[in-house]
Scaffold this active site. Structure first.
Site, PDB file in Angstrom:
ATOM      1  CG  HIS A   1      -3.302 -15.988  -6.430  1.00 15.74           C
ATOM      2  ND1 HIS A   1      -4.281 -16.159  -5.482  1.00 15.74           N
ATOM      3  CD2 HIS A   1      -3.763 -15.057  -7.291  1.00 15.74           C
ATOM      4  CE1 HIS A   1      -5.306 -15.370  -5.759  1.00 15.74           C
ATOM      5  NE2 HIS A   1      -5.019 -14.682  -6.857  1.00 15.74           N
ATOM      6  NE  ARG A   2      -5.328 -12.580  -3.991  1.00 14.62           N
ATOM      7  CZ  ARG A   2      -6.481 -12.745  -3.381  1.00 14.62           C
ATOM      8  NH1 ARG A   2      -6.540 -12.643  -2.063  1.00 14.62           N
ATOM      9  NH2 ARG A   2      -7.589 -12.975  -4.058  1.00 14.62           N
TER      10      ARG A   2
ATOM     11  CD  GLU B   1      -2.459 -12.264  -9.338  1.00 16.25           C
ATOM     12  OE1 GLU B   1      -3.429 -11.621  -9.731  1.00 16.25           O
ATOM     13  OE2 GLU B   1      -2.207 -12.411  -8.111  1.00 16.25           O
TER      14      GLU B   1
ATOM     15  CG  ASP C   1      -4.121  -8.476  -6.837  1.00 14.11           C
ATOM     16  OD1 ASP C   1      -4.785  -8.862  -7.804  1.00 14.11           O
ATOM     17  OD2 ASP C   1      -3.720  -9.235  -5.926  1.00 14.11           O
TER      18      ASP C   1
ATOM     19  CG  HIS D   1      -7.022  -9.050  -3.801  1.00 15.10           C
ATOM     20  ND1 HIS D   1      -8.324  -9.050  -3.342  1.00 15.10           N
ATOM     21  CD2 HIS D   1      -7.033  -9.748  -4.961  1.00 15.10           C
ATOM     22  CE1 HIS D   1      -9.084  -9.734  -4.180  1.00 15.10           C
ATOM     23  NE2 HIS D   1      -8.322 -10.172  -5.177  1.00 15.10           N
TER      24      HIS D   1
ATOM     25  CD  GLU E   1      -6.574  -8.973 -10.873  1.00 11.54           C
ATOM     26  OE1 GLU E   1      -6.134  -9.943 -10.236  1.00 11.54           O
ATOM     27  OE2 GLU E   1      -7.765  -8.591 -10.834  1.00 11.54           O
TER      28      GLU E   1
ATOM     29  CE  LYS F   1      -7.981  -7.663  -7.561  1.00 11.71           C
ATOM     30  NZ  LYS F   1      -8.689  -8.582  -8.423  1.00 11.71           N
TER      31      LYS F   1
ATOM     32  CG  ASP G   1      -3.783 -19.027  -3.131  1.00 11.73           C
ATOM     33  OD1 ASP G   1      -3.492 -17.910  -3.595  1.00 11.73           O
ATOM     34  OD2 ASP G   1      -4.964 -19.395  -2.920  1.00 11.73           O
TER      35      ASP G   1
END
Ligand code: G3P
Ligand code: CA
Length: 244
Positions: free
Chosen positions: A7-8, A34, A36, A49, A109, A111, A229
């Site tokens: 995640h990120r 993943e 953003d 993000h 993703e 945003k 994470d």
């Protein structure tokens, strides 16, 4: 096998959405990352993000009000205590160039719920096609109009609606908007929904899975993926279950 998406990047251990975080995900054996994306003032696709710079950089105000050149002067690790040197905000193109050198999947993703960022979908898809990454990318968003737009522009690419409130038969909803998978918040991803979605051929990749017990539950269910994470821990726990 349940795929592990960092995640990120590896946001639990490294400055989120920086190349350090993405490289850490690769180092520990994650299957994917993943991230953003938003648009800068001059229309470049950048990786960050929040709509505002305040939380993750040494600046304040909106991302959309800064040019790429201005964004590149900022430190994206300034608010992280510890060993981090200066980390720049990456562009999506820089990330895709790096992905060309490995086999990681990448969940991008968009945003674009607070600001619609007109043209974001076209730019993201153009970049993915330019680097021939179509098969390794999953596009997701909380903005489902944007996902429909993506699907119309690039039906060959996988799209997955993000959602945080319970949906009735989300696999049907996902298909109705051209999606091929669902990305629910873990709070609205009980076993019954995951099993039903998988049985209908719609992959499920819940977020954000940081607890060992949740990881084990999802691995045992044969969930398609998790977004975490802590990819290093997720890999270790998955290995542990295999050897039992
Ligand atoms: O894609 C899953 C997750 O990243 C969605 O929430 O706020 O962390 O972008 P957020
Ligand atoms: Ca995200």
């Amino acid at each position: 096998m349940t795929l592990i998406f960092a995640h990120r990047g590896s946001a639990g251990t490294h400055p989120e959405n920086t190349m350090s975080a993405f490289k850490e995900a690769a180092r520990v054996g994650a299957d994917g990352i993943e991230t953003d994306v938003q648009l800068s003032k001059d229309g470049e696709v950048v990786i960050i993000h929040d709509e505002k710079l305040d939380r993750t950089t040494n600046a304040s105000g909106y991302v959309k009000n800064r040019t790429l050149m201005e964004l590149k002067t900022l430190n994206a690790s300034s608010n992280y205590k510890g060993k981090w040197g200066k980390e720049k905000i990456p562009t999506l193109e820089e990330l895709l160039i790096w992905l060309n050198n490995n086999q990681l999947f990448c969940n991008i993703e968009l945003k674009n719920t607070l600001f619609p960022y007109p043209g974001l979908e076209e730019k993201v898809i153009r970049l993915i096609r330019a680097y021939q990454m179509e098969e390794r990318i999953i596009l997701s968003s909380f903005n489902h109009y944007s996902l429909v737009h993506c699907h119309r522009l690039a039906p060959e690419m996988e799209t997955a609606p993000l959602y945080r409130d319970g949906l009735y038969m989300p696999w049907i909803y996902a298909k109705a908007i051209g999606g091929s998978a669902i990305h629910p918040n873990i709070r609205v991803a009980p076993d019954v929904i995951i099993r039903a979605s998988l049985s209908m051929g719609v992959p499920v990749r819940p977020y954000t899975i940081n607890k060992e017990a949740e990881m084990k539950r999802l691995y045992k269910l044969g969930c398609s993926g998790i977004i975490t994470d802590f990819p290093e821990a997720a890999v270790r726990i998955r290995e542990g279950l295999k050897s039992k």
